[in-house]
Design a protein around this motif. Structure first.
Motif, PDB file in Angstrom:
ATOM      1  N   HIS A 107     -12.523  14.796 -10.157  1.00  0.00           N
ATOM      2  CA  HIS A 107     -11.292  14.328 -10.793  1.00  0.00           C
ATOM      3  C   HIS A 107     -10.107  14.256  -9.829  1.00  0.00           C
ATOM      4  O   HIS A 107      -9.457  13.208  -9.706  1.00  0.00           O
ATOM      5  N   LEU A 108      -9.805  15.364  -9.165  1.00  0.00           N
ATOM      6  CA  LEU A 108      -8.587  15.426  -8.351  1.00  0.00           C
ATOM      7  C   LEU A 108      -8.672  14.528  -7.131  1.00  0.00           C
ATOM      8  O   LEU A 108      -7.704  13.839  -6.780  1.00  0.00           O
ATOM      9  N   ARG A 109      -9.820  14.538  -6.464  1.00  0.00           N
ATOM     10  CA  ARG A 109      -9.956  13.664  -5.288  1.00  0.00           C
ATOM     11  C   ARG A 109      -9.871  12.193  -5.680  1.00  0.00           C
ATOM     12  O   ARG A 109      -9.355  11.365  -4.930  1.00  0.00           O
ATOM     13  N   PHE A 110     -10.366  11.870  -6.869  1.00  0.00           N
ATOM     14  CA  PHE A 110     -10.298  10.489  -7.326  1.00  0.00           C
ATOM     15  C   PHE A 110      -8.843  10.059  -7.551  1.00  0.00           C
ATOM     16  O   PHE A 110      -8.456   8.943  -7.175  1.00  0.00           O
ATOM     17  N   ILE A 111      -8.054  10.921  -8.165  1.00  0.00           N
ATOM     18  CA  ILE A 111      -6.639  10.592  -8.366  1.00  0.00           C
ATOM     19  C   ILE A 111      -5.948  10.400  -7.029  1.00  0.00           C
ATOM     20  O   ILE A 111      -5.178   9.449  -6.828  1.00  0.00           O
ATOM     21  N   LEU A 112      -6.211  11.316  -6.083  1.00  0.00           N
ATOM     22  CA  LEU A 112      -5.621  11.198  -4.753  1.00  0.00           C
ATOM     23  C   LEU A 112      -6.078   9.902  -4.085  1.00  0.00           C
ATOM     24  O   LEU A 112      -5.269   9.182  -3.474  1.00  0.00           O
ATOM     25  N   PHE A 113      -7.356   9.591  -4.186  1.00  0.00           N
ATOM     26  CA  PHE A 113      -7.911   8.355  -3.611  1.00  0.00           C
ATOM     27  C   PHE A 113      -7.202   7.134  -4.185  1.00  0.00           C
ATOM     28  O   PHE A 113      -6.783   6.227  -3.447  1.00  0.00           O
ATOM     29  N   PHE A 114      -7.064   7.085  -5.483  1.00  0.00           N
ATOM     30  CA  PHE A 114      -6.406   5.958  -6.152  1.00  0.00           C
ATOM     31  C   PHE A 114      -4.967   5.796  -5.672  1.00  0.00           C
ATOM     32  O   PHE A 114      -4.515   4.686  -5.372  1.00  0.00           O
ATOM     33  N   LEU A 115      -4.250   6.891  -5.578  1.00  0.00           N
ATOM     34  CA  LEU A 115      -2.850   6.831  -5.129  1.00  0.00           C
ATOM     35  C   LEU A 115      -2.748   6.406  -3.667  1.00  0.00           C
ATOM     36  O   LEU A 115      -1.876   5.603  -3.307  1.00  0.00           O
ATOM     37  N   LEU A 116      -3.623   6.937  -2.820  1.00  0.00           N
ATOM     38  CA  LEU A 116      -3.591   6.560  -1.399  1.00  0.00           C
ATOM     39  C   LEU A 116      -3.878   5.071  -1.218  1.00  0.00           C
ATOM     40  O   LEU A 116      -3.210   4.392  -0.428  1.00  0.00           O
ATOM     41  N   CYS A 117      -4.848   4.571  -1.954  1.00  0.00           N
ATOM     42  CA  CYS A 117      -5.165   3.135  -1.860  1.00  0.00           C
ATOM     43  C   CYS A 117      -3.998   2.304  -2.369  1.00  0.00           C
ATOM     44  O   CYS A 117      -3.649   1.276  -1.771  1.00  0.00           O
ATOM     45  N   GLY A 118      -3.390   2.741  -3.464  1.00  0.00           N
ATOM     46  CA  GLY A 118      -2.261   2.000  -4.003  1.00  0.00           C
ATOM     47  C   GLY A 118      -1.062   2.006  -3.076  1.00  0.00           C
ATOM     48  O   GLY A 118      -0.392   0.972  -2.901  1.00  0.00           O
ATOM     49  N   MET A 119      -0.790   3.132  -2.449  1.00  0.00           N
ATOM     50  CA  MET A 119       0.340   3.217  -1.519  1.00  0.00           C
ATOM     51  C   MET A 119       0.078   2.396  -0.260  1.00  0.00           C
ATOM     52  O   MET A 119       0.975   1.728   0.260  1.00  0.00           O
ATOM     53  N   PRO A 135      10.356  -7.306  -6.182  1.00  0.00           N
ATOM     54  CA  PRO A 135       9.646  -6.051  -6.480  1.00  0.00           C
ATOM     55  C   PRO A 135       8.140  -6.263  -6.562  1.00  0.00           C
ATOM     56  O   PRO A 135       7.668  -7.287  -7.058  1.00  0.00           O
ATOM     57  N   LEU A 136       7.420  -5.291  -6.064  1.00  0.00           N
ATOM     58  CA  LEU A 136       5.960  -5.258  -6.209  1.00  0.00           C
ATOM     59  C   LEU A 136       5.627  -4.233  -7.282  1.00  0.00           C
ATOM     60  O   LEU A 136       6.078  -3.084  -7.209  1.00  0.00           O
ATOM     61  N   ILE A 137       4.845  -4.628  -8.277  1.00  0.00           N
ATOM     62  CA  ILE A 137       4.411  -3.689  -9.309  1.00  0.00           C
ATOM     63  C   ILE A 137       2.937  -3.951  -9.623  1.00  0.00           C
ATOM     64  O   ILE A 137       2.417  -5.034  -9.372  1.00  0.00           O
ATOM     65  N   GLY A 138       2.270  -2.928 -10.145  1.00  0.00           N
ATOM     66  CA  GLY A 138       0.896  -3.094 -10.597  1.00  0.00           C
ATOM     67  C   GLY A 138      -0.088  -2.190  -9.891  1.00  0.00           C
ATOM     68  O   GLY A 138       0.120  -1.790  -8.741  1.00  0.00           O
ATOM     69  N   ALA A 139      -1.173  -1.889 -10.601  1.00  0.00           N
ATOM     70  CA  ALA A 139      -2.219  -1.001 -10.083  1.00  0.00           C
ATOM     71  C   ALA A 139      -3.257  -1.734  -9.254  1.00  0.00           C
ATOM     72  O   ALA A 139      -4.245  -1.138  -8.830  1.00  0.00           O
ATOM     73  N   SER A 140      -3.036  -3.028  -8.992  1.00  0.00           N
ATOM     74  CA  SER A 140      -4.069  -3.842  -8.340  1.00  0.00           C
ATOM     75  C   SER A 140      -4.532  -3.267  -7.008  1.00  0.00           C
ATOM     76  O   SER A 140      -5.727  -3.297  -6.696  1.00  0.00           O
ATOM     77  N   GLY A 141      -3.601  -2.766  -6.196  1.00  0.00           N
ATOM     78  CA  GLY A 141      -3.980  -2.231  -4.895  1.00  0.00           C
ATOM     79  C   GLY A 141      -4.867  -1.009  -5.013  1.00  0.00           C
ATOM     80  O   GLY A 141      -5.887  -0.885  -4.320  1.00  0.00           O
ATOM     81  N   GLY A 142      -4.493  -0.078  -5.900  1.00  0.00           N
ATOM     82  CA  GLY A 142      -5.322   1.098  -6.113  1.00  0.00           C
ATOM     83  C   GLY A 142      -6.667   0.743  -6.703  1.00  0.00           C
ATOM     84  O   GLY A 142      -7.709   1.289  -6.315  1.00  0.00           O
ATOM     85  N   PHE A 205      -8.257  -2.604  -0.763  1.00  0.00           N
ATOM     86  CA  PHE A 205      -9.713  -2.701  -0.620  1.00  0.00           C
ATOM     87  C   PHE A 205     -10.166  -2.117   0.718  1.00  0.00           C
ATOM     88  O   PHE A 205     -11.118  -1.326   0.778  1.00  0.00           O
ATOM     89  N   ILE A 206      -9.479  -2.480   1.793  1.00  0.00           N
ATOM     90  CA  ILE A 206      -9.860  -2.013   3.131  1.00  0.00           C
ATOM     91  C   ILE A 206      -9.701  -0.498   3.235  1.00  0.00           C
ATOM     92  O   ILE A 206     -10.580   0.207   3.752  1.00  0.00           O
ATOM     93  N   VAL A 207      -8.596   0.025   2.724  1.00  0.00           N
ATOM     94  CA  VAL A 207      -8.368   1.476   2.792  1.00  0.00           C
ATOM     95  C   VAL A 207      -9.377   2.217   1.910  1.00  0.00           C
ATOM     96  O   VAL A 207      -9.877   3.283   2.280  1.00  0.00           O
ATOM     97  N   GLY A 208      -9.730   1.650   0.768  1.00  0.00           N
ATOM     98  CA  GLY A 208     -10.748   2.269  -0.076  1.00  0.00           C
ATOM     99  C   GLY A 208     -12.084   2.361   0.628  1.00  0.00           C
ATOM    100  O   GLY A 208     -12.772   3.386   0.549  1.00  0.00           O
ATOM    101  N   ALA A 209     -12.450   1.291   1.345  1.00  0.00           N
ATOM    102  CA  ALA A 209     -13.706   1.304   2.093  1.00  0.00           C
ATOM    103  C   ALA A 209     -13.687   2.338   3.209  1.00  0.00           C
ATOM    104  O   ALA A 209     -14.711   2.959   3.519  1.00  0.00           O
ATOM    105  N   ILE A 210     -12.518   2.544   3.807  1.00  0.00           N
ATOM    106  CA  ILE A 210     -12.394   3.526   4.893  1.00  0.00           C
ATOM    107  C   ILE A 210     -12.459   4.953   4.355  1.00  0.00           C
ATOM    108  O   ILE A 210     -13.094   5.835   4.947  1.00  0.00           O
ATOM    109  N   LEU A 211     -11.834   5.196   3.204  1.00  0.00           N
ATOM    110  CA  LEU A 211     -11.708   6.557   2.684  1.00  0.00           C
ATOM    111  C   LEU A 211     -12.957   7.070   1.964  1.00  0.00           C
ATOM    112  O   LEU A 211     -13.219   8.277   1.970  1.00  0.00           O
TER     113      LEU A 211
END
Length: 235
Positions: A107-119, A135-142, A205-211
């Motif tokens: 659970h916790l690592r997934f939340i951190l992963f999602f936030l890191l990818c989004g940021m 402004p940029l908004i949306g969860a698309s990056g995460g 997407f690229i950061v998710g693949a790396i992490l």
């Protein structure tokens, strides 16, 4: 266009994807507050959305905005959505792919992963966009990071999805997600809808693949073989 509908991959390490459901609930509640709350959509987007020119100090917002330190808007913007279609599209991807990625991390690592990818997606957009004042908004990056993680974890799992003008197909993840990724590339470099942060999608997407290799649970070859046999069994 591609919309995922169902994958059918069972969870192995948890009964309920609490983090995935909590993040979907948070995005939904914040969407309702954005358009039906006391502040109004413009104030919420100005207060919590990510504006690259404000981060880089080339533009100032009125007093009281943003609501948080500007660096935090790299994360707060992830929970904002500009329309019901924007919200539903992101949450559908998150619903289909998020539970199994969460299962692979906890659970916790997934939340951190999602936030890191989004940021990371927000930063990618900031350095490339031709309109840094918007402004940029949306969860698309995460969500894009979650999609990349799913592709690495389950490349051969077959996914039901709607393609192009609503054609239902049942194809392996490497085809469905690969098709989606190519669409992002084409739109980013060939002039897609300017209101969409295409480079944010690619960055997430690229950061998710790396992490994912570093944030997934410890690899268990025995469990991996069992999972592969179950996924290949007739359904």
């Amino acid at each position: 266009m591609f919309l995922p509908l169902h994958d059918g991959v069972p969870l192995k390490h948890m009964k309920t994807p609490l983090a995935t459901r909590s993040l979907i609930a948070a995005c939904t509640i914040i969407y309702l507050l954005t358009f039906h709350g006391p502040l109004g959509a413009d104030a919420v987007v100005g207060g919590l959305g990510f504006i690259p020119s404000v981060l880089f100090g080339t533009e100032l917002l009125p007093d009281g905005s943003p609501f948080v330190p500007v660096e935090l808007t790299l994360a707060t913007n992830i929970f904002l959505h500009g329309s019901l279609f924007h919200l539903i599209g992101n949450m559908l991807f998150f619903w289909v792919f998020g539970d199994n990625v969460e299962d692979a991390m906890g659970h916790l690592r997934f939340i951190l992963f999602f936030l890191l990818c989004g940021m990371a997606a927000s930063l990618a957009h900031a350095f490339i966009t031709a309109e840094p004042h918007r402004p940029l908004i949306g969860a698309s990056g995460g969500v894009s990071g979650v999609v990349a993680a799913y592709l690495i974890l389950y490349p051969r799992v077959k996914i039901w999805g709607l393609f192009l003008k609503g054609i239902p197909l049942h194809l392996p993840a490497y085809w469905t997600i690969g098709f989606w990724f190519v669409l992002q590339l084409v739109a980013a470099f060939m002039g897609g809808d300017e209101s969409v942060g295409w480079f944010a999608h690619l960055g997430g997407f690229i950061v998710g693949a790396i992490l994912i290799p570093f944030m997934r649970r410890r690899y268990d070859p025995v469990l991996a073989r069992v999972q592969a046999q179950e996924l290949q069994a007739p359904r």
